[in-house]
Design a protein around this motif. Sequence first.
Motif, mmCIF file in Angstrom:
data_model
loop_
_atom_site.group_PDB
_atom_site.id
_atom_site.type_symbol
_atom_site.label_atom_id
_atom_site.label_comp_id
_atom_site.label_asym_id
_atom_site.label_seq_id
_atom_site.Cartn_x
_atom_site.Cartn_y
_atom_site.Cartn_z
ATOM 1 N N LEU A 134 29.839 -7.501 -13.033
ATOM 2 C CA LEU A 134 28.537 -7.032 -13.514
ATOM 3 C C LEU A 134 28.437 -7.157 -15.029
ATOM 4 O O LEU A 134 27.400 -7.575 -15.564
ATOM 5 C CB LEU A 134 28.312 -5.579 -13.081
ATOM 6 C CG LEU A 134 26.999 -4.932 -13.543
ATOM 7 C CD1 LEU A 134 25.799 -5.679 -12.960
ATOM 8 C CD2 LEU A 134 26.957 -3.460 -13.138
ATOM 9 N N GLU A 135 29.501 -6.791 -15.742
ATOM 10 C CA GLU A 135 29.484 -6.915 -17.203
ATOM 11 C C GLU A 135 29.369 -8.377 -17.618
ATOM 12 O O GLU A 135 28.699 -8.713 -18.607
ATOM 13 C CB GLU A 135 30.747 -6.281 -17.787
ATOM 14 C CG GLU A 135 30.710 -4.749 -17.721
ATOM 15 C CD GLU A 135 32.040 -4.114 -18.076
ATOM 16 O OE1 GLU A 135 32.999 -4.873 -18.345
ATOM 17 O OE2 GLU A 135 32.123 -2.869 -18.083
ATOM 18 N N GLY A 136 30.017 -9.271 -16.865
ATOM 19 C CA GLY A 136 29.865 -10.701 -17.139
ATOM 20 C C GLY A 136 28.428 -11.160 -16.948
ATOM 21 O O GLY A 136 27.885 -11.918 -17.759
ATOM 22 N N LEU A 137 27.806 -10.697 -15.885
ATOM 23 C CA LEU A 137 26.399 -11.038 -15.644
ATOM 24 C C LEU A 137 25.523 -10.538 -16.782
ATOM 25 O O LEU A 137 24.605 -11.235 -17.225
ATOM 26 C CB LEU A 137 25.924 -10.430 -14.318
ATOM 27 C CG LEU A 137 26.521 -10.993 -13.028
ATOM 28 C CD1 LEU A 137 26.047 -10.168 -11.831
ATOM 29 C CD2 LEU A 137 26.134 -12.451 -12.845
ATOM 30 N N SER A 138 25.785 -9.323 -17.250
ATOM 31 C CA SER A 138 24.959 -8.735 -18.316
ATOM 32 C C SER A 138 25.109 -9.487 -19.628
ATOM 33 O O SER A 138 24.224 -9.452 -20.479
ATOM 34 C CB SER A 138 25.320 -7.264 -18.512
ATOM 35 O OG SER A 138 26.592 -7.127 -19.123
ATOM 36 N N ARG A 139 26.248 -10.196 -19.801
ATOM 37 C CA ARG A 139 26.460 -10.978 -21.024
ATOM 38 C C ARG A 139 25.943 -12.412 -20.888
ATOM 39 O O ARG A 139 26.126 -13.232 -21.785
ATOM 40 C CB ARG A 139 27.961 -10.994 -21.376
ATOM 41 C CG ARG A 139 28.461 -9.651 -21.878
ATOM 42 C CD ARG A 139 29.899 -9.732 -22.404
ATOM 43 N NE ARG A 139 30.887 -9.840 -21.338
ATOM 44 C CZ ARG A 139 31.772 -10.824 -21.231
ATOM 45 N NH1 ARG A 139 31.772 -11.806 -22.107
ATOM 46 N NH2 ARG A 139 32.635 -10.841 -20.243
ATOM 47 N N GLY A 140 25.323 -12.711 -19.744
ATOM 48 C CA GLY A 140 24.720 -14.028 -19.559
ATOM 49 C C GLY A 140 25.687 -15.105 -19.145
ATOM 50 O O GLY A 140 25.381 -16.301 -19.234
ATOM 51 N N LEU A 141 26.904 -14.724 -18.696
ATOM 52 C CA LEU A 141 27.891 -15.718 -18.290
ATOM 53 C C LEU A 141 27.503 -16.356 -16.963
ATOM 54 O O LEU A 141 26.882 -15.718 -16.113
ATOM 55 C CB LEU A 141 29.274 -15.060 -18.158
ATOM 56 C CG LEU A 141 29.866 -14.406 -19.412
ATOM 57 C CD1 LEU A 141 31.257 -13.863 -19.100
ATOM 58 C CD2 LEU A 141 29.929 -15.388 -20.571
ATOM 59 N N THR A 142 27.886 -17.601 -16.767
ATOM 60 C CA THR A 142 27.688 -18.260 -15.483
ATOM 61 C C THR A 142 28.740 -17.760 -14.498
ATOM 62 O O THR A 142 29.742 -17.128 -14.889
ATOM 63 C CB THR A 142 27.822 -19.788 -15.620
ATOM 64 O OG1 THR A 142 29.172 -20.100 -15.978
ATOM 65 C CG2 THR A 142 26.873 -20.323 -16.687
ATOM 66 N N ARG A 143 28.545 -18.071 -13.233
ATOM 67 C CA ARG A 143 29.537 -17.668 -12.237
ATOM 68 C C ARG A 143 30.891 -18.320 -12.524
ATOM 69 O O ARG A 143 31.944 -17.696 -12.331
ATOM 70 C CB ARG A 143 29.046 -18.054 -10.837
ATOM 71 C CG ARG A 143 27.801 -17.292 -10.408
ATOM 72 C CD ARG A 143 27.301 -17.780 -9.066
ATOM 73 N NE ARG A 143 26.113 -17.053 -8.644
ATOM 74 C CZ ARG A 143 25.480 -17.255 -7.501
ATOM 75 N NH1 ARG A 143 25.918 -18.185 -6.671
ATOM 76 N NH2 ARG A 143 24.408 -16.561 -7.183
ATOM 77 N N GLU A 144 30.850 -19.574 -12.966
ATOM 78 C CA GLU A 144 32.091 -20.272 -13.269
ATOM 79 C C GLU A 144 32.834 -19.600 -14.426
ATOM 80 O O GLU A 144 34.059 -19.455 -14.407
ATOM 81 C CB GLU A 144 31.803 -21.741 -13.607
ATOM 82 C CG GLU A 144 31.348 -22.590 -12.420
ATOM 83 C CD GLU A 144 29.890 -22.382 -12.046
ATOM 84 O OE1 GLU A 144 29.184 -21.638 -12.778
ATOM 85 O OE2 GLU A 144 29.447 -22.940 -11.017
ATOM 86 N N GLU A 145 32.078 -19.189 -15.456
ATOM 87 C CA GLU A 145 32.686 -18.522 -16.609
ATOM 88 C C GLU A 145 33.263 -17.169 -16.230
ATOM 89 O O GLU A 145 34.345 -16.778 -16.695
ATOM 90 C CB GLU A 145 31.645 -18.374 -17.725
ATOM 91 C CG GLU A 145 31.275 -19.697 -18.391
ATOM 92 C CD GLU A 145 30.071 -19.589 -19.298
ATOM 93 O OE1 GLU A 145 29.962 -20.398 -20.228
ATOM 94 O OE2 GLU A 145 29.225 -18.686 -19.064
ATOM 95 N N ILE A 146 32.530 -16.436 -15.369
ATOM 96 C CA ILE A 146 33.045 -15.140 -14.904
ATOM 97 C C ILE A 146 34.336 -15.347 -14.119
ATOM 98 O O ILE A 146 35.310 -14.606 -14.279
ATOM 99 C CB ILE A 146 31.985 -14.417 -14.040
ATOM 100 C CG1 ILE A 146 30.774 -14.032 -14.894
ATOM 101 C CG2 ILE A 146 32.581 -13.175 -13.379
ATOM 102 C CD1 ILE A 146 29.605 -13.510 -14.095
#
Length: 866
Positions: A812-824
């Motif tokens: 969720l924190e990755g999503l909130s920072r605008g990361l792609t699924r691959e980056e997460i």
Amino acid sequence: MKNERIFYTEDISIISNDELYLERRDLNDHLARIIKSPIITVVAGAGYGKTYSIYSFLRTYETVTLWLQVSERDNLPQRFWENYAGAMGLYNRQIGQLLAGMGFPETTRQFDRFITVLQHEMIPGRHYVQVYDDFHLISQPKILRFLDRYFAASVANITIILISRKEPAINSMSFLSKGLLNQITADELRFTEREIEAYFALQNISLSPEDLRQVHHDSEGWALAVSLAAREMKTRGPEKSGYSRKLLEMDVFRSMEEDILASMSPDLRKFLIKLSLIEHWPVELLENLLPDKSVDKTIIEEMETFVSFIRYDAYLHGYRIHHLFLDFLKEKQGELTGEEIRDVYLKDAEWCIRNNLRMDAALDYERAGDYRGLIDLIKSFPRVMPDGVAAFFMEITDRLLDQAPAGTDAGDEDFAFLRYALRPRLLLGQGRLEEATEENRRSIALFETEPPSPLSSRILASCYSSLGTLKMLAVRYTGDANVAPFFEQANKYYSLYPEPWSGLVSQCCIGSYVNQAGYPAEAGVLEKVIREFIPALIPAAFFNGYLYGSDALGWVEYYYFCADMDNAESFVRQALFKSREKNQAEIENRALYYLLRISLNAGNFAGVEEALRQLEAQLNNPDFFNRYILYDIVTGWFYAQIGQTGKIASWLNNEFEESELNTMFHGFETLVKAKCSFAEKRYDATLNILNLPGGVFGLGVFILGRLEMRVLQAVTFYNMGEKKKAFEALEDAWDMAAPNHLDMPFIELGEDMRVLAGTWLAEKTGPIPRPWLETIRSKASVYAKKLSLVVEQYLARQAPEVTLSFREMEVLEGLSRGLTREEIAYDAAMSLNTVKNVISGIYAKLGAMNRADAIRIATGAGLLKT
């Protein structure tokens, strides 16, 4: 690939699959490197093999491909959407039907639903390519805005390829700066000497080194020139060896005449000229156009030998014709008889209707001179169409009528009905009211003198109905609500020869308010309109339930504005029951709108939730033509009222953007847009919107709309510190409301009205009666308190208590920072599939539809920092 034959000439491989294909290795290697890019543009002039190159590459690449062939007709949003949904339906019938049902994504709600449908229907791990061929033909701003927004959304696993003769009208610089866009130009598409040699070898033509250099020099690598040179050498035969510049020095059309068309059988020649009349060539349609079933196979087989100009496209399940060859064939259409041309257009129209391409079908009916086909098609739309659609049908109708020989109306009943009944109705739909009135009266004068017949009765019923509608629209100017005689006459003529209308044409469009009383409105006029005016509309049985329930809705509206909530709620139930009985979705929509307002006034959060739930359920009704736009408008009013402006459709927050609704609706739309701006404290924008043609001082605004806007204007002025203007607007609004005791627009402004009324009472002595304004101030205060309770419950419901695991919080924190699924996945040392599953679990726990929704809900619940 099945039946694949591969030839090698140095490093150029050639692939054939029932046709001869040249695999251009350098170009294909380049495409393979960039094919996962979100956007690829392929830009070059005519004849560079843009389409062929992309097509042949995608044949060898494992992907799901949608190929959308664009034409100038696609500059009408509804036609573009029919085309897009139809192309999507070729590989997934369900998604095609879903998209066709939702309509062109004009609003934020529709756009979000469109993206959700795409994401839901995609198979995880599959790559999807969407090709927009001849993209340069799109110029309509709304379509380009939608496409720009769609491309910018960069949906995972979807690559967009734009094939165009000029730079596409998209936000290329922004896409390039973000690394979303790759470009292929004419330079990459030019044939090299090695590729020309390989292509000629594929045609079993031997080139000397000198001839090879000469072909490359003369053609400049232009794909069409290379193809024509090869065909010319092959036609000359082995006895005439060597390359000649003759072909490339001649005009291309003349070359086609002498070297290509002359080699065809007469049957194929005529068949291809017939195909040049239309813009799409699916297998099913071509089979229906073939002249003789016994020679079907021969003609198709011969056609497929001209692979440089005609080829089968598996993505379209049909054929493609090179545009230069198509232009050449169009020059030969004079060889067809009138009957042959008409037959092609009628068969194409039948195919278009089966495939939901109604705009194309209308053009076919025009070209075939088929009045009955056009009439039936117009009747498949609602009576009040979007302005663009109404204008489209008017243009076709006028061209058709102008081209008809003199005296046609005397011998063709369908022509007469189109001319004397439907054309006046199209004028009405476009808002050309004076012309519509004049034409209806002329038609009535012409046919009332004739003996009764099915034709005259149909025309007279339609014309009297249209005059009644025109009289209804004029009530706001004239105050004369005596429309009953017109609808009584319509029903009299209809009953002589009944012919019920059904489908969307029987769906009512009630405009901004069901009560058509204009300004000023003397005492009792609103009740008179409801008792005398609205009931006269309902017995128009030939519209199969049209406006059924509008009488009950009229009372809902009246009692709500009078702040009589008990009676308003009672009539809401009646309006909902009646409208659902006859599928009058717009009346149901407006009844739910008032139920929402009644529930807010009572502080009844359960009632608010139920009204919102039922409004959303209407989105699944395919017969509700304007469902997405009206959903945005109604819910936009609600979100503005409770201060949740982030949930308002973005187009309502843009004072310069209008919906595709017919102009009859713009008063309602204008009010809600003004409320949205007011809720965000953008007071200058609020005043600008209220001063638009559909605003508070717009010509012919209904008393109810004028009142709501004038009261809103008063509190806007006050909040801007313009006290004198605020008092003037408040006094003007009271003057409008007093004769009919219309108090609710004042009360509904809650705390803003409480403050304004208190200031006026402290500083003024007239003309507003003090007891009345004191009552308004008190009721506005109570309303504000109840509204705050609803807001608290709404916010609590939007931020449910949830517990997320450590892994879910990390994602969720990755999503909130605008990361792609691959980056997460990389940061969290998870597999991509695990990340996708975790995201699905987060959405389910939060009740979220997408990333933005999840972040908003999680922030409200305190799971994320703001």
